[in-house]
Structures are given as C-alpha cells and as structure tokens.
Write an enzyme that holds these catalytic residues in place. Structure first.
Site, mmCIF file in Angstrom:
data_model
loop_
_atom_site.group_PDB
_atom_site.id
_atom_site.type_symbol
_atom_site.label_atom_id
_atom_site.label_comp_id
_atom_site.label_asym_id
_atom_site.label_seq_id
_atom_site.Cartn_x
_atom_site.Cartn_y
_atom_site.Cartn_z
ATOM 1 N N GLU A 138 1.156 -1.366 0.121
ATOM 2 C CA GLU A 138 -0.091 -0.395 0.211
ATOM 3 C C GLU A 138 1.298 1.455 -0.273
ATOM 4 O OE1 GLU A 138 -2.751 -0.623 0.073
ATOM 5 O OE2 GLU A 138 -3.707 -1.933 0.474
ATOM 6 N N CYS A 155 -3.235 8.510 3.491
ATOM 7 C CA CYS A 155 -2.961 8.185 1.934
ATOM 8 C C CYS A 155 -4.439 7.720 1.678
ATOM 9 C CB CYS A 155 -2.233 6.091 2.423
ATOM 10 S SG CYS A 155 -3.673 5.881 2.886
HETATM 11 P P1 NAP Z 1 8.746 4.113 5.082
HETATM 12 O O1 NAP Z 1 9.867 5.324 4.744
HETATM 13 O O2 NAP Z 1 8.677 3.728 3.491
HETATM 14 O O3 NAP Z 1 8.590 3.682 5.739
HETATM 15 C C1 NAP Z 1 6.764 2.289 6.308
HETATM 16 C C2 NAP Z 1 7.292 1.531 6.786
HETATM 17 O O4 NAP Z 1 8.400 0.516 6.306
HETATM 18 C C3 NAP Z 1 7.800 2.611 8.602
HETATM 19 O O5 NAP Z 1 7.900 1.256 9.131
HETATM 20 C C4 NAP Z 1 9.190 1.586 8.231
HETATM 21 O O6 NAP Z 1 10.443 1.690 9.044
HETATM 22 C C5 NAP Z 1 9.939 0.621 6.972
HETATM 23 N N1 NAP Z 1 11.196 0.479 6.679
HETATM 24 C C6 NAP Z 1 12.161 2.269 5.542
HETATM 25 N N2 NAP Z 1 12.848 1.279 5.254
HETATM 26 C C7 NAP Z 1 11.802 -0.541 5.303
HETATM 27 C C8 NAP Z 1 13.417 -1.405 4.646
HETATM 28 N N3 NAP Z 1 14.512 -0.953 3.530
HETATM 29 N N4 NAP Z 1 12.524 -2.073 4.772
HETATM 30 C C9 NAP Z 1 11.113 -3.132 5.657
HETATM 31 N N5 NAP Z 1 10.843 -1.453 6.281
HETATM 32 C C10 NAP Z 1 11.370 -0.626 6.150
HETATM 33 O O7 NAP Z 1 7.473 5.211 4.324
HETATM 34 P P2 NAP Z 1 7.170 6.497 6.093
HETATM 35 O O8 NAP Z 1 6.995 7.778 5.248
HETATM 36 O O9 NAP Z 1 6.897 6.123 7.180
HETATM 37 O O10 NAP Z 1 4.837 6.683 5.367
HETATM 38 C C11 NAP Z 1 5.047 7.945 3.892
HETATM 39 C C12 NAP Z 1 4.624 6.913 2.808
HETATM 40 O O11 NAP Z 1 3.242 5.378 2.987
HETATM 41 C C13 NAP Z 1 3.469 8.022 2.440
HETATM 42 O O12 NAP Z 1 4.037 8.184 0.654
HETATM 43 C C14 NAP Z 1 2.473 7.604 2.268
HETATM 44 O O13 NAP Z 1 1.386 7.641 0.661
HETATM 45 C C15 NAP Z 1 2.456 6.001 2.327
HETATM 46 N N6 NAP Z 1 1.317 5.771 2.796
HETATM 47 C C16 NAP Z 1 0.467 4.707 2.439
HETATM 48 C C17 NAP Z 1 -1.053 4.720 2.701
HETATM 49 C C18 NAP Z 1 -1.850 3.225 2.091
HETATM 50 O O14 NAP Z 1 -3.112 3.050 2.765
HETATM 51 N N7 NAP Z 1 -1.422 3.438 0.406
HETATM 52 C C19 NAP Z 1 -1.237 4.557 3.369
HETATM 53 C C20 NAP Z 1 -0.430 4.849 4.472
HETATM 54 C C21 NAP Z 1 1.160 5.917 4.304
HETATM 55 P P3 NAP Z 1 11.103 2.545 10.349
HETATM 56 O O15 NAP Z 1 10.041 4.130 10.289
HETATM 57 O O16 NAP Z 1 11.148 2.377 11.212
HETATM 58 O O17 NAP Z 1 11.964 3.874 9.398
#
Ligand code: NAP
Length: 507
Positions: A256, A295
């Site tokens: 997602e 999101c």
């Molecule tokens: P992110 O940096 O991709 O982080 C999301 C999650 O992934 C966090 O728990 C993070 O852990 C973890 N993570 C980071 N690097 C990773 C890796 N290499 N391997 C495994 N896990 C990893 O995203 P964000 O900035 O927190 O979230 C914002 C984004 O999420 C936006 O683009 C938004 O559109 C999207 N979003 C989508 C939805 C949907 O339902 N489609 C819902 C909400 C948000 P850490 O925090 O420990 O780094």
C-alpha cells in the site's frame, strides 16, 4: 525518558546499540527511545510459525473472531491513553487521534463480526463443487486454508493504532500469526496498544508480536509460507519487492504505497449549491485532517474552468481560517507534521509544485519549535509533478478542466481513491468508467448522505488499495481480506471423500 521494547517470543525485549529518539513534533521534546538491535528476528519469526500458527489454526473462525473482540475491548479500555499518545507523539489533534484509535477498534469489531458469522469452520470452501468426469464420483472443489508461515506487517507513521489493527484483524481471523512493525517515529501508540493487548491476555502465545525500532533485515528472512503486508512509500515497497528471497520463494507481498487522490467537481454543479458546499467541506477536511498525512487525502482538485475563480476564493478563505498549532491547545484545528524529515520532504515537494504552478495560499516556514506548516494551495494548469509526486502534507493543487476529467485523473498512474461530486447521471457514468480501472475505490459525494465520512475514511467493509503507483495491493473489503493469508487449493478425487473433508470448512 521511556524506552520502548519489542514484544517477541512471549516477552518484552529491550534493544541494544543505536537508538532512535521519538519526539513530540509540536515541541520537539524527546519522549522515548527505541532500538531493535539485538532482538532475535529469526527466533521471533519461528515462534510465530511454530507456536502462534498451530494455536490459531486449531480454532474456528468464531473463536478467532472472539480474539478480535477481546483486542477491541482492551483498546477501548485504554482509549484515552492511546489518544493522548497520538496527540503527543504524532502531532494529532484529538479528532485526528480518534480517527486512528476509533478506526482501529471499529475495524477489529467489524472482523470479529465476520468471524462470528463464519462460525464453526476453520477454513473456507471456495465456490461450488464440480463434476470432473463422466460419473459424479470424480469431483473437484476449491478450498482456502491458512498458510503455515508468519504474517509480517510493516506500517507507515500516520496510523499507528489503525495500521496495527486493520492488518492484524484479517490475518488473525484467517488463522495466521502476526509480527507487526510500526513506523518508529510515531510508535508510542502502537507500542502501548500492544502492551494492553498483552496485559489483557486475549491472544494465544505467539499469535501477535511487535518489533519496535528499525526493521533491520526482517523482510529478507521470509520464506515460502510467509506473507508481508507493507504500508509506506513506493520507494521502500520497491526495495522490499526486489529482495532475492522475496523473488526466490515467491513470498506473497501486499504493498500500500503513494497515491495522488483526486476530487472531481461535476460540470453541472452550481456555486453555493448543496453539492458545492459538500465538495468544499470534504476537500477542506482532507487537506487539514492529520495535517494532510493520510494516504487517502485529496491532492488534486479538478474544477470546471467556469467555477475555478469561485472555488479558488472560497477554498482559500476556508483554509486560511484553519487554526494551526500545538494539538494540546483545544482551539487547534491542525497540528504539526509528524517529524522533521516529513516537513523537509513536504517543503521539497512544494518547490516542485511551485515550479509548475502558482501558490495561492500557504507559508513554507515558521519560526520557533515544532514541525508546523499551514495549509498550502496551488493552482496548476499544465503540470507534471502534480500528477507524479505525492506531497505528504497539507498541500493540494487546483486543476481546471474543460472536458474529460477522468483522463486527467488517470495521469496519477494509479490511486487509492477518487471522489466525484455530481448528480448528472451521464457524467457520473462516463467519469466512473474512465476512473475505475485506475483506482481501488471511487467515492460519489452526495449532500443527502447523512454524516458522510468523505473519501478519506477507509471502511473495513470496502477494499483499500489501488493499482500502479498505489502499490497494486488490496486490504480489507470485508471477508475478501482473508484471501491474502489463505492458500487456495483445488482438491480433486472421490466426491464423498472431498465432501467429508469440506465439512470442516465454511462457504
Ligand atoms: P517509509 O519510509 O517507506 O516507511 C514505512 C515503513 O517501512 C516504516 O515502518 C519503516 O520503518 C519501514 N521501512 C523503512 N525502510 C525499510 C526497509 N528497507 N525494509 C523494511 N521496512 C522498511 O514510509 P513513510 O514515509 O513512513 O510513510 C509515508 C508514505 O506511506 C507515504 O508515501 C504514504 O502515501 C504512504 N502510505 C500509504 C498508505 C496506503 O494505505 N496506501 C497508508 C499510509 C501511508 P522505520 O519507521 O523504522 O524507518
């Protein structure tokens, strides 16, 4: 300062080594630290596979549904505490915090009900049996049975409680144990939710674990029976999908990710009509709720060219009146962004939008502590970034259209939700036909729908996800959510034997 531990292998385990500090984004005060260093990830995964999985699979759907009811009750009892944590650690207003916590409880309850309705079966009978040979004796039937692995859930920072609950509800009901990892920056509410669930002793050992802190190499440890549901940025999703073990073992992955959700105002809508007012109200809510860090938030606002001047003026006035500040202040209607990194990203995104359009409202910076940004509105006639770059904050763009708004919406290359505000049946039919292939959900706004939640609310009964940029995933959707955690198997053989086996399932 609080130290957040992980709950793995039946106990709380404090990480060692480098820690990450969790802040109050309104004051930049340090609230807690977290580290996942030293937590035995392989042991946690095995504990789920070997202890939690068998316990869940021995239960019926109704019994698993009762577990979800128990989780919902535990969260309800701790509701005020969870709201306070989201307000302190997430920059949420009380209303934003409720959106997360009440959403978590409501989703658990919805899946508890689905479990009760499915009753005594332990797996699903999929469709009708089929006669395969000349005689009815040679028979075939599809079933869907729980996988024997672990469901790893990686969540984004914006919904700590809901992210935990909505994914766990589907997996546990299907019969798969869960290892949940909240985003670290806002993990305090998820961590406390886990504590109250553990204290309530509502789940069998190993059914639910939580890793707090960096993910380390968690996705790289998954195998053929495991599944990974990820919510976060498209870039991280892409990296996870490309891992060699994910490819080699065909690990089931649900992503997602980003979405440039659009709202389309119909060509027949008149200024100050009920439909117009609803459109404005819902656009305003989506830009400001959770400071736009949703999101499903509306990023692109498509307006008939003739109404553009009116919408510009009305929306700018409403956004300009939004009181931005510390969520601890009751007057505040919009809090800060969740972290300094988030604010930096949003400012960079605003530069890209600013390069191709005109900024009508909003300030990029503010003195003093906290990661604040007031609502920002752009007007963009012919942009590229506006359709390609998700700015995850209180930032939206007005785009005028003369005809075929669906073609403009489709330039987002796949989204979670698109909303259409019109009562013209022919327009709706054409718009839905053009928008539907690119989206997981279409919201048709109507002023007669009482207490409409707007397009930004994800309901447990309806599918959540979208093609292309949105990650190609699907969650929720009532009973549909179970299929990600179940293996479909076609059983062929003697009809009485297959029918006898099928008695343990439910249609
Ligand atoms: P992110 O940096 O991709 O982080 C999301 C999650 O992934 C966090 O728990 C993070 O852990 C973890 N993570 C980071 N690097 C990773 C890796 N290499 N391997 C495994 N896990 C990893 O995203 P964000 O900035 O927190 O979230 C914002 C984004 O999420 C936006 O683009 C938004 O559109 C999207 N979003 C989508 C939805 C949907 O339902 N489609 C819902 C909400 C948000 P850490 O925090 O420990 O780094």
């Amino acid at each position: 300062m609080q130290i957040l531990s992980s709950y793995v292998c039946g106990r709380w385990t404090q990480g060692t080594g480098a820690t990450q500090t969790l802040l109050n984004p309104a004051t930049e005060e340090a609230l807690a630290t977290a580290s996942s260093e030293g937590v035995d990830l392989a042991a946690a995964l095995d504990y789920a596979r070997n202890t939690g999985g068998p316990a869940l699979r021995a239960m019926s759907f109704a019994e698993r549904g009762a577990l979800l009811q128990g989780m919902a009750d535990a969260l309800q009892d701790a509701r005020d505490e969870l709201l306070a944590l989201n307000m302190a650690n997430g920059g949420n207003t009380r209303s934003d915090a409720k959106f997360d916590v009440d959403g978590a409880i409501a989703t658990l309850l919805a899946y508890a009900e689905i479990g009760a309705a499915l009753g005594a079966g332990r797996f699903l009978v999929d469709g009708e049996g089929i006669q395969l040979g000349r005689s009815p004796r040679f028979h075939g039937q599809h079933f869907a049975v729980p996988r024997h692995g672990v469901a790893v859930h990686i969540n984004a920072f914006n919904f700590p409680a809901w992210g935990l609950a909505e994914k766990a509800a589907a997996a546990l009901l299907a019969g798969m144990p869960v290892l949940s990892k909240p985003a670290t920056a806002t993990a305090m509410a998820a961590h406390r939710a886990m504590q109250v669930i553990v204290e309530a002793k509502v789940l069998p050992e190993g059914a639910l674990q939580m890793l707090v802190g960096a993910p380390r190499d968690l996705p790289a440890l998954l195998g053929a029976q495991d599944v990974l549901a990820f919510t976060g940025s498209g870039d991280t999703g892409e990296r996870i999908r490309a891992l060699p073990n994910i490819i080699r073992h065909a690990v089931r992955v649900n992503v997602e990710a980003d979405s440039l959700n659009a709202a389309v105002l119909g060509p027949e809508v008149e200024h100050r009509s009920d439909m117009y007012e609803l459109f404005l109200k819902e656009v305003l809510r989506d830009i400001t709720q959770k400071a736009g860090q949703k999101c499903t938030a509306i990023r692109r606002i498509l307006v008939p060219r003739e109404l553009m001047a009116a919408v510009k003026e009305d929306l700018a006035e409403m956004l300009g009146a939004t009181k931005v500040g510390d969520p601890a202040d009751e007057e505040t209607r919009m809090g800060p962004l969740a972290s300094g990194a988030q604010l930096k990203d949003v400012r960079a995104g605003m530069e890209r939008l600013g390069a191709e359009g005109k900024k009508l409202l909003g300030e990029a910076s503010r003195d003093g502590k906290g990661f604040f940004l007031s609502p920002v509105l752009f007007e963009i006639e012919n942009g590229k970034a506006v359709h390609e770059h998700e700015v995850f904050g209180p930032v939206a763009s007005l785009i005028p259209y003369a005809e075929n708004p669906a073609a403009i919406v489709a330039r987002g290359n796949g989204g979670l939700v698109c909303s259409v505000y019109s009562e013209d049946a022919a327009f709706i039919e054409e718009a839905v036909a053009g928008i539907a292939p690119w989206h997981g959900r279409i919201y048709l706004g109507h002023p007669k729908i009482e207490l409409s939640p707007g397009p930004g609310t994800v309901l447990p009964q309806l599918a959540h996800g979208g093609p292309g940029r949105a990650g190609g995933g699907e969650e929720l959707g009532g009973r549909r959510a179970l299929s990600f955690y179940l293996q479909r198997v076609a059983l062929e053989g003697s009809r009485p034997v297959i029918q006898a086996f099928g008695k343990g399932g439910v249609t």
